[in-house]
Design a protein around this motif. Structure first.
Motif, PDB file in Angstrom:
ATOM      1  N   UNK A  12      10.274  21.907  16.779  1.00  0.00           N
ATOM      2  CA  UNK A  12      10.095  22.581  15.217  1.00  0.00           C
ATOM      3  C   UNK A  12      10.608  22.794  13.947  1.00  0.00           C
ATOM      4  N   UNK A  13      12.153  21.701  14.637  1.00  0.00           N
ATOM      5  CA  UNK A  13      13.206  21.699  13.830  1.00  0.00           C
ATOM      6  C   UNK A  13      12.905  20.087  13.513  1.00  0.00           C
ATOM      7  N   UNK A  14      11.910  19.655  14.523  1.00  0.00           N
ATOM      8  CA  UNK A  14      11.552  17.625  13.641  1.00  0.00           C
ATOM      9  C   UNK A  14      10.485  18.048  12.267  1.00  0.00           C
ATOM     10  N   UNK A  15       9.754  18.809  12.469  1.00  0.00           N
ATOM     11  CA  UNK A  15       9.087  19.043  12.196  1.00  0.00           C
ATOM     12  C   UNK A  15       9.212  19.088  10.459  1.00  0.00           C
ATOM     13  N   UNK A  16       9.569  20.815  10.211  1.00  0.00           N
ATOM     14  CA  UNK A  16      10.762  20.775   9.185  1.00  0.00           C
ATOM     15  C   UNK A  16      11.191  20.387   8.514  1.00  0.00           C
ATOM     16  N   UNK A  17      12.543  19.805   9.235  1.00  0.00           N
ATOM     17  CA  UNK A  17      13.370  18.054   8.540  1.00  0.00           C
ATOM     18  C   UNK A  17      12.284  17.933   7.859  1.00  0.00           C
ATOM     19  N   UNK A  18      10.856  17.464   8.810  1.00  0.00           N
ATOM     20  CA  UNK A  18       9.875  16.228   8.064  1.00  0.00           C
ATOM     21  C   UNK A  18       8.564  16.832   6.638  1.00  0.00           C
ATOM     22  N   UNK A  19       9.667  18.366   6.293  1.00  0.00           N
ATOM     23  CA  UNK A  19       7.824  18.441   5.569  1.00  0.00           C
ATOM     24  C   UNK A  19       7.676  19.815   5.665  1.00  0.00           C
ATOM     25  N   UNK A  20       7.049  19.995   6.845  1.00  0.00           N
ATOM     26  CA  UNK A  20       6.092  21.362   7.913  1.00  0.00           C
ATOM     27  C   UNK A  20       6.723  22.501   7.072  1.00  0.00           C
ATOM     28  N   UNK A  21       5.787  23.390   7.534  1.00  0.00           N
ATOM     29  CA  UNK A  21       6.303  24.626   7.012  1.00  0.00           C
ATOM     30  C   UNK A  21       5.820  25.228   8.837  1.00  0.00           C
ATOM     31  N   UNK A  22       5.972  26.103   8.772  1.00  0.00           N
ATOM     32  CA  UNK A  22       5.278  27.061  10.508  1.00  0.00           C
ATOM     33  C   UNK A  22       4.415  28.058   9.801  1.00  0.00           C
ATOM     34  N   UNK A  23       3.803  27.467  10.901  1.00  0.00           N
ATOM     35  CA  UNK A  23       1.976  29.188  10.004  1.00  0.00           C
ATOM     36  C   UNK A  23       2.365  30.482  10.730  1.00  0.00           C
ATOM     37  N   UNK A  24       1.585  31.023  10.232  1.00  0.00           N
ATOM     38  CA  UNK A  24       1.865  32.079  10.421  1.00  0.00           C
ATOM     39  C   UNK A  24       1.139  32.207  11.848  1.00  0.00           C
TER      40      UNK A  24
END
Length: 499
Positions: free
Chosen positions: A30-42
């Protein structure tokens, strides 16, 4: 596609199976994806842009579970242009390209050793419109160098090692996670301090075998020193660890647990079997008397210690007498809880080809008897706490019936699950806060406290939960090899400083 849709960030979900290692790995994903600009889905979002399965390979049904879930996603992906599916974790490490062969709609397969490659692999798969499979045979970077999106405001996992040097005949983990790699004590303590600075109150030190920690840098007493060093961290209220191996358990660890105020008097120590013959076949390197001797020492030093365990029923060649010996050890050990498993044959493990594989009905009957024995003991042990006052760190998601019963839930210092009535504090107690309350009822798997709490302490973790903030820790440098002359090391400040 509209410009607004094209410019909106891509959403992701991570679906986790298996052990605490996988849970913590998912925080890093999750940390990697958010650092890459992704946003967690509901959670209710059934068609995020990226779905990552972080898999487990320990149980026999792991394969069926994964491919069933992938099958359910196939029509979702067909309706959602640009959706990507990634599979990582132990099952990915084991099955490799087989996953794409069985489920060609999967976009990325990555292993246990290269979590950090996921964002690049997703981008490459999008660019090439082809599946990317990357499985490394050894660790790429130590996982704790990766950014982490923590799931809890009040409790955090901290890896002290990855991999395992043991050769248990039933276990596939060493072949999938590799040999043990230890982090330096100073790097571990830096991560713990970073979590505490974010408001975290409880830390669990995590390793496949925490008691062998220090093998890489030649200090067999390193784990006890690490526990004591955690005691010097201001604001850290609870320290736990999982899982130790009985063969490596040393008296200094028991002393560190007893003498360090913030180390909880709870111990999860896998037994697996009470039969010496079965332990020998499992290649577990200890015997029942050794195991019970450790428990005796722990309880002598900490009479209030709660001890939990793992037990496997139906290992190849297990006789009725072997199973009865396991029940004898369970009765003598007086566990506060036990995770019980029916033996699961895993291809690639020595046990899978052993003679004496037991019929399902025999294993099932023994399993049911074991559960009945364990629950009789855990209920009796829990009843001893009725009338006692316990400190509860309020949690979220622990009490599935809380909304219906009007209770809140959390963990006592010894790890037991407590459901409590908030009383006049209702509406003011947050996850991460601490309450003291009196136990009024005991069940085999939990305690109830239905009277007015004796006290409620608001915490920074509770503030973060109320504000909707989760701790985020950047990668922690680990002293791994670099190019150029090394920087001068600071002088050690604790007995646990790296040599």
């Amino acid at each position: 596609m509209t410009t607004a849709a094209a410019s909106s960030p891509r959403t992701y979900q991570v679906r986790t199976y298996g052990c605490q290692m996988n849970v913590h790995d998912s925080e890093r994903i999750s940390g990697l994806l958010e650092q890459a600009g992704y946003v967690r889905a509901a959670e209710a979002d059934d068609d995020p842009d990226v779905v990552v399965f972080n898999t487990c390979a320990v149980r026999e049904n792991a394969d069926n579970r994964l491919y069933g879930n992938l099958g359910h996603l196939r029509p979702v992906k067909a309706r959602h242009p640009g959706m990507q599916i990634a599979v990582g974790g132990c099952l990915a490490q084991k099955d490799r390209g087989e996953i794409v062969r069985k489920a060609p709609w999967v976009d990325v397969v990555f292993g246990t050793h290269n979590i950090g490659s996921l964002p690049v692999l997703l981008e490459r798969a999008r660019h090439n419109t082809a599946a990317e499979v990357e499985i490394l045979e050894s660790l790429d970077v130590f996982p704790s160098t990766l950014p982490t999106r923590r799931e809890s405001t009040y409790a955090g996992w901290v890896s002290i090692s990855v991999g395992c040097n043991n050769t248990c005949t039933f276990c596939i983990v060493p072949s999938l996670r590799g040999k043990e790699k230890d982090r330096r004590p100073g790097d571990i303590l830096s991560e713990v301090r970073a979590l505490v600075d974010e408001g975290v109150l409880e830390v669990t030190l995590l390793g496949q075998n925490v008691n062998s920690y220090g093998v890489e840098f030649g200090d067999r007493l390193a784990f006890g020193k690490l526990l004591r060093a955690c005691g010097d961290i201001e604001g850290l209220e609870r320290v736990r660890f999982t899982s130790p191996h009985p063969k490596d358990f040393t008296d200094d660890v028991i002393a560190a647990m007893a003498e360090t105020p913030n180390v909880c008097h709870s111990l999860h120590m896998p037994l697996q079997s009470g039969s010496d013959d079965v332990l020998r076949a499992m290649r577990r390197s200890y015997r029942a008397d050794r195991y019970l001797g450790i428990i005796e020492k722990v309880r002598a030093a900490m009479p209030d210690a709660a001890i939990t365990t793992d037990i496997i029923v139906g290992f190849p060649g297990e006789t009725d007498a072997d199973f009865e010996r396991t029940l004898d050890v369970v009765r003598e050990a007086r566990f506060s809880s036990a995770f019980t498993f029916q033996y699961s044959k895993r291809p690639g493990t020595p046990a899978a080809t052993m003679d004496g594989q037991l019929p399902k009905q025999v294993v099932q009957e023994r399993y049911e008897r074991l559960i009945a024995c364990v629950e009789e003991i855990t209920w009796a042990e829990n009843k001893k706490l009725v009338g006692e006052t316990v400190e509860v760190l309020v949690a979220v998601g622990e009490g599935r019936k809380d909304e219906r019963t009007g209770r809140m839930s959390g963990r006592a210092r010894d790890g037991r699950l407590v459901h409590f009535d908030a009383g006049s504090y209702a509406g003011r107690i947050r996850p991460g806060d601490v309450v003291h309350t009196t136990i009024t009822y005991a069940a085999p798997h939990h305690l109830n406290a239905d009277g007015e709490p004796l006290s409620h302490r608001r915490t920074r973790a509770g503030d973060a939960a109320e504000a909707g903030r989760a701790p985020r820790t950047p990668g922690v440098l680990l002293g791994l090899p670099t190019i150029g002359a090394p920087a001068a090391a600071p002088a050690p400040t604790t007995g646990c400083a790296a040599p």
